[in-house]
Design an enzyme around this catalytic site. Structure first.
Site, PDB file in Angstrom:
ATOM      1  N   GLY A  89      29.608   3.448 -18.233  1.00 61.25           N
ATOM      2  CA  GLY A  89      29.874   3.249 -16.801  1.00 61.25           C
ATOM      3  C   GLY A  89      29.225   4.327 -15.945  1.00 61.25           C
ATOM      4  O   GLY A  89      28.748   4.055 -14.836  1.00 61.25           O
ATOM      5  N   ILE A  93       0.836  -1.202   0.000  1.00 62.45           N
ATOM      6  CA  ILE A  93       0.000   0.000   0.000  1.00 62.45           C
ATOM      7  C   ILE A  93       0.876   1.260   0.000  1.00 62.45           C
ATOM      8  O   ILE A  93       1.520   1.588   1.000  1.00 62.45           O
ATOM      9  CB  ILE A  93      -0.988  -0.009   1.198  1.00 62.45           C
ATOM     10  N   GLU A 135      -0.604  -0.661 -10.082  1.00 58.01           N
ATOM     11  CA  GLU A 135      -1.882  -0.250 -10.713  1.00 58.01           C
ATOM     12  C   GLU A 135      -2.216  -1.098 -11.945  1.00 58.01           C
ATOM     13  O   GLU A 135      -2.702  -0.595 -12.957  1.00 58.01           O
ATOM     14  CB  GLU A 135      -1.891   1.251 -11.002  1.00 58.01           C
ATOM     15  N   GLY A 136      -1.937  -2.402 -11.832  1.00 57.50           N
ATOM     16  CA  GLY A 136      -2.204  -3.339 -12.927  1.00 57.50           C
ATOM     17  C   GLY A 136      -0.935  -3.549 -13.737  1.00 57.50           C
ATOM     18  O   GLY A 136      -0.445  -2.623 -14.385  1.00 57.50           O
ATOM     19  N   THR A 137      -0.407  -4.774 -13.683  1.00 57.36           N
ATOM     20  CA  THR A 137       0.837  -5.080 -14.415  1.00 57.36           C
ATOM     21  C   THR A 137       0.620  -4.904 -15.928  1.00 57.36           C
ATOM     22  O   THR A 137      -0.525  -4.829 -16.398  1.00 57.36           O
ATOM     23  CB  THR A 137       1.244  -6.548 -14.174  1.00 57.36           C
ATOM     24  N   SER A 138       1.725  -4.915 -16.666  1.00 52.40           N
ATOM     25  CA  SER A 138       1.595  -4.825 -18.134  1.00 52.40           C
ATOM     26  C   SER A 138       0.760  -5.993 -18.661  1.00 52.40           C
ATOM     27  O   SER A 138       0.002  -5.842 -19.628  1.00 52.40           O
ATOM     28  CB  SER A 138       2.979  -4.828 -18.778  1.00 52.40           C
ATOM     29  N   GLU A 139       0.883  -7.150 -18.000  1.00 48.48           N
ATOM     30  CA  GLU A 139       0.121  -8.325 -18.451  1.00 48.48           C
ATOM     31  C   GLU A 139      -1.377  -8.120 -18.206  1.00 48.48           C
ATOM     32  O   GLU A 139      -2.209  -8.508 -19.042  1.00 48.48           O
ATOM     33  CB  GLU A 139       0.619  -9.591 -17.725  1.00 48.48           C
ATOM     34  N   GLY A 152      -6.996   5.776 -12.868  1.00 48.35           N
ATOM     35  CA  GLY A 152      -5.664   5.867 -12.259  1.00 48.35           C
ATOM     36  C   GLY A 152      -4.555   5.507 -13.221  1.00 48.35           C
ATOM     37  O   GLY A 152      -3.444   6.052 -13.151  1.00 48.35           O
ATOM     38  N   GLN A 177      26.513   7.466 -35.222  1.00 48.30           N
ATOM     39  CA  GLN A 177      25.144   7.107 -35.591  1.00 48.30           C
ATOM     40  C   GLN A 177      24.549   6.063 -34.627  1.00 48.30           C
ATOM     41  O   GLN A 177      23.332   6.068 -34.374  1.00 48.30           O
ATOM     42  CB  GLN A 177      25.138   6.571 -37.023  1.00 48.30           C
TER      43      GLN A 177
HETATM   44  N1  CAA Z   1     -15.235  -0.944 -15.253  1.00 50.65           N
HETATM   45  C1  CAA Z   1     -16.353  -1.402 -14.646  1.00 50.65           C
HETATM   46  N2  CAA Z   1     -16.507  -2.699 -14.313  1.00 50.65           N
HETATM   47  C2  CAA Z   1     -15.507  -3.543 -14.602  1.00 50.65           C
HETATM   48  C3  CAA Z   1     -14.324  -3.125 -15.226  1.00 50.65           C
HETATM   49  C4  CAA Z   1     -14.217  -1.756 -15.561  1.00 50.65           C
HETATM   50  N3  CAA Z   1     -13.109  -1.271 -16.137  1.00 50.65           N
HETATM   51  N4  CAA Z   1     -13.506  -4.185 -15.381  1.00 50.65           N
HETATM   52  C5  CAA Z   1     -14.167  -5.250 -14.877  1.00 50.65           C
HETATM   53  N5  CAA Z   1     -15.367  -4.845 -14.411  1.00 50.65           N
HETATM   54  C6  CAA Z   1     -16.406  -5.672 -13.797  1.00 50.65           C
HETATM   55  C7  CAA Z   1     -16.966  -6.673 -14.792  1.00 50.65           C
HETATM   56  O1  CAA Z   1     -18.011  -6.102 -15.534  1.00 50.65           O
HETATM   57  C8  CAA Z   1     -17.435  -7.769 -13.873  1.00 50.65           C
HETATM   58  O2  CAA Z   1     -18.643  -7.412 -13.277  1.00 50.65           O
HETATM   59  P1  CAA Z   1     -19.990  -8.301 -13.461  1.00 50.65           P
HETATM   60  O3  CAA Z   1     -19.587  -9.744 -13.237  1.00 50.65           O
HETATM   61  O4  CAA Z   1     -20.903  -7.769 -12.452  1.00 50.65           O
HETATM   62  O5  CAA Z   1     -20.404  -8.040 -14.860  1.00 50.65           O
HETATM   63  C9  CAA Z   1     -16.414  -7.738 -12.742  1.00 50.65           C
HETATM   64  O6  CAA Z   1     -15.818  -6.446 -12.772  1.00 50.65           O
HETATM   65  C10 CAA Z   1     -15.355  -8.798 -12.870  1.00 50.65           C
HETATM   66  O7  CAA Z   1     -14.709  -8.606 -14.111  1.00 50.65           O
HETATM   67  P2  CAA Z   1     -14.011  -9.795 -14.873  1.00 50.65           P
HETATM   68  O8  CAA Z   1     -14.948 -10.928 -15.002  1.00 50.65           O
HETATM   69  O9  CAA Z   1     -13.439  -9.199 -16.111  1.00 50.65           O
HETATM   70  O10 CAA Z   1     -12.896 -10.200 -13.819  1.00 50.65           O
HETATM   71  P3  CAA Z   1     -11.504 -10.934 -14.045  1.00 50.65           P
HETATM   72  O11 CAA Z   1     -11.122 -11.508 -12.760  1.00 50.65           O
HETATM   73  O12 CAA Z   1     -11.536 -11.805 -15.244  1.00 50.65           O
HETATM   74  O13 CAA Z   1     -10.489  -9.756 -14.451  1.00 50.65           O
HETATM   75  C11 CAA Z   1      -9.147  -7.845 -14.067  1.00 50.65           C
HETATM   76  C12 CAA Z   1     -10.503  -8.514 -13.917  1.00 50.65           C
HETATM   77  C13 CAA Z   1      -9.238  -6.830 -15.207  1.00 50.65           C
HETATM   78  C14 CAA Z   1      -8.010  -8.779 -14.329  1.00 50.65           C
HETATM   79  C15 CAA Z   1      -9.008  -7.162 -12.716  1.00 50.65           C
HETATM   80  O14 CAA Z   1      -8.963  -8.131 -11.691  1.00 50.65           O
HETATM   81  C16 CAA Z   1      -7.808  -6.268 -12.590  1.00 50.65           C
HETATM   82  O15 CAA Z   1      -7.833  -5.153 -13.121  1.00 50.65           O
HETATM   83  N6  CAA Z   1      -6.777  -6.739 -11.877  1.00 50.65           N
HETATM   84  C17 CAA Z   1      -5.636  -5.884 -11.591  1.00 50.65           C
HETATM   85  C18 CAA Z   1      -5.828  -5.199 -10.270  1.00 50.65           C
HETATM   86  C19 CAA Z   1      -4.934  -4.032 -10.117  1.00 50.65           C
HETATM   87  O16 CAA Z   1      -4.819  -3.157 -10.997  1.00 50.65           O
HETATM   88  N7  CAA Z   1      -4.313  -3.926  -8.945  1.00 50.65           N
HETATM   89  C20 CAA Z   1      -3.534  -2.772  -8.659  1.00 50.65           C
HETATM   90  C21 CAA Z   1      -3.671  -2.477  -7.213  1.00 50.65           C
HETATM   91  S1  CAA Z   1      -3.797  -0.815  -6.839  1.00 50.65           S
HETATM   92  C22 CAA Z   1      -2.250  -0.210  -6.752  1.00 50.65           C
HETATM   93  O17 CAA Z   1      -1.317  -0.711  -7.303  1.00 50.65           O
HETATM   94  C23 CAA Z   1      -2.226   1.091  -5.998  1.00 50.65           C
HETATM   95  C24 CAA Z   1      -0.937   1.455  -5.403  1.00 50.65           C
HETATM   96  O18 CAA Z   1      -0.801   1.544  -4.198  1.00 50.65           O
HETATM   97  C25 CAA Z   1       0.138   1.963  -6.310  1.00 50.65           C
END
Ligand code: CAA
Length: 380
Positions: free
Chosen positions: A340, A157, A363-367, A242, A279
């Site tokens: 160096g 966090i 905030e979500g890996t590249s993958e 974000g 170059q």
């Molecule tokens: N907007 C609105 N709703 C969304 C959405 C979006 N962009 N993306 C998904 N949803 C909803 C879906 O509609 C679904 O809802 P319903 O079942 O009610 O229709 C629900 O969310 C689940 O979605 P999926 O079935 O697509 O779920 P999944 O498990 O297959 O995948 C994911 C979702 C995109 C992989 C998601 O889990 C994700 O983004 N994971 C990464 C999390 C992340 O970014 N973590 C970072 C932590 S924060 C951080 O790093 C802060 C820090 O301190 C720096």
């Protein structure tokens, strides 16, 4: 299509550039080495209106647009991404979420001091066993009538110690899976909250990162954001906004690296002439410049879509994935151009490379971004 910035946007860019180049630069190496939180700089950024840039002045914000936010994030991140991540989390994950989904009471009580930068916030989604797989929240929020009782642990966090206000996702109805998750506003000094040790990170060292433990933490019912079960959608919608901030951060890290590599290539001589006249080096600089421009366009497009209330899910994922991976490539090249000297701290580019790495992870890996993008490519 209009590629011109407004006068106001240019002024905001200049203000961010001036602050970063005059003030942030001065103690950035020491803060990185000693992992010191940039308290003074966060106060100054708040005075510039950069901690709640897109929030309405009615709630303590600056009423700027997302394009201006991208411009400011790029300038601050060129010099110090550990400071810009504090700014980004407060702006995009905390203020944006409260502004868009909080009720009037919540905005008055929590958003106003956060947007003015009087206090800062943190976003608590990740857990020891739920990072990318964010639907599997183990932290529980039991409904006890007029309050919720929270138990569990959050991981990685940012701002955990420096923040006064947390936005926390927790599971209320496990049988409903992600549709049972809620989001709560929680004051950090609430009894039952404790912090793990300061994480000794590879980069972004002066931003504070901890795990946060909740043990029978009572949260008033009025601190839930939105309807019962809205928490996962809330987290996803906040994160997609974000990602524009972190994409702009990666852009800034890369453009900072290009500026340093260019200056070095013009000054350093090898084989009888400046590096820039070889170059092999000039073409590296050209490749870096094209990639940076691509990332900038993706960031600005995502920002423009957000400012015009259009969907940003795919655009922000594209911006973040491309900018983060690009920043890793560009900073690696910047170190290579420095030879160096690039491997020692004094020249800054090794720090930029360490900072770039994290943009591919948080905030979500590249993958994860590629999951979002590929689902869109493959949809019917
Ligand atoms: N907007 C609105 N709703 C969304 C959405 C979006 N962009 N993306 C998904 N949803 C909803 C879906 O509609 C679904 O809802 P319903 O079942 O009610 O229709 C629900 O969310 C689940 O979605 P999926 O079935 O697509 O779920 P999944 O498990 O297959 O995948 C994911 C979702 C995109 C992989 C998601 O889990 C994700 O983004 N994971 C990464 C999390 C992340 O970014 N973590 C970072 C932590 S924060 C951080 O790093 C802060 C820090 O301190 C720096």
């Amino acid at each position: 299509m209009d590629f011109e910035f407004s006068e106001e946007q240019l002024m905001i860019q200049q203000a961010a550039r001036d602050y970063a180049q005059r003030e942030l630069i001065q103690d950035v190496l020491e803060r990185d080495e000693k992992a010191v939180f940039p308290e003074k700089h966060i106060k100054n950024l708040a005075e510039l209106g950069f901690m709640g840039m897109m929030v309405d002045p009615e709630y303590g914000g600056s009423g700027m647009d997302t394009v201006s936010y991208v411009l400011a994030m790029e300038e601050i991140s060129k010099i110090d991404a550990a400071t810009s991540v504090i700014m980004s989390i407060n702006n995009s994950l905390v203020c944006f979420g409260l502004d868009k989904f909080g009720n009037d009471e919540q905005k008055k009580k929590y958003l106003t001091p956060l947007a003015s930068g009087e206090i800062i916030g943190a976003f608590l989604l990740s857990e020891p066993e739920a990072g990318s797989d964010a639907t599997h929240q183990h932290t529980t929020a039991e409904d006890k009538g007029d309050y919720y009782l929270l138990n569990g642990t959050k991981n990685w966090i940012s701002n955990a110690n420096s923040a006064s206000t947390y936005i926390v996702m927790a599971q209320t109805h496990p049988e409903k899976k992600h549709r049972g998750i809620n989001a709560f506003i929680i004051e950090k000094n609430t009894p039952g909250i404790s912090l793990g040790p300061h994480e000794d990170k590879m980069g972004m060292r002066s931003s504070d990162t901890h795990s946060v433990m909740f043990s029978d933490v009572k949260v008033p019912k009025e601190n839930r954001i939105g309807a019962d079960g809205f928490g996962f959608k809330f987290a996803m919608m906040v994160l997609e906004a974000g990602r524009i901030g972190i994409a702009s951060q990666a852009l800034g890290i890369a453009s900072g690296a290009l500026e340093r590599a260019t200056a070095y290539a013009k000054e350093r001589k090898a084989f009888g002439t400046e590096l820039a006249n070889h170059q092999a080096i000039a073409f590296k600089l050209a490749d870096m410049a094209v990639k940076i421009e691509n990332a900038r366009n993706l960031c600005l497009k995502a920002a423009w879509l957000k400012d015009n209330n259009k969907p940003i899910t795919v655009a922000s994922a594209m911006a973040k994935q491309y900018a983060a991976d690009m920043a890793m490539e560009v900073t690696t090249e910047a170190v290579q151009i420095h030879g160096g000297y690039g491997y020692v701290k004094e020249y800054h580019v090794e720090r930029l490379m360490r900072e770039a790495k994290l943009t591919q992870i948080y905030e979500g890996t590249s993958e994860i971004q590629k999951i979002v993008i590929s689902r869109d490519v493959l949809k019917d």
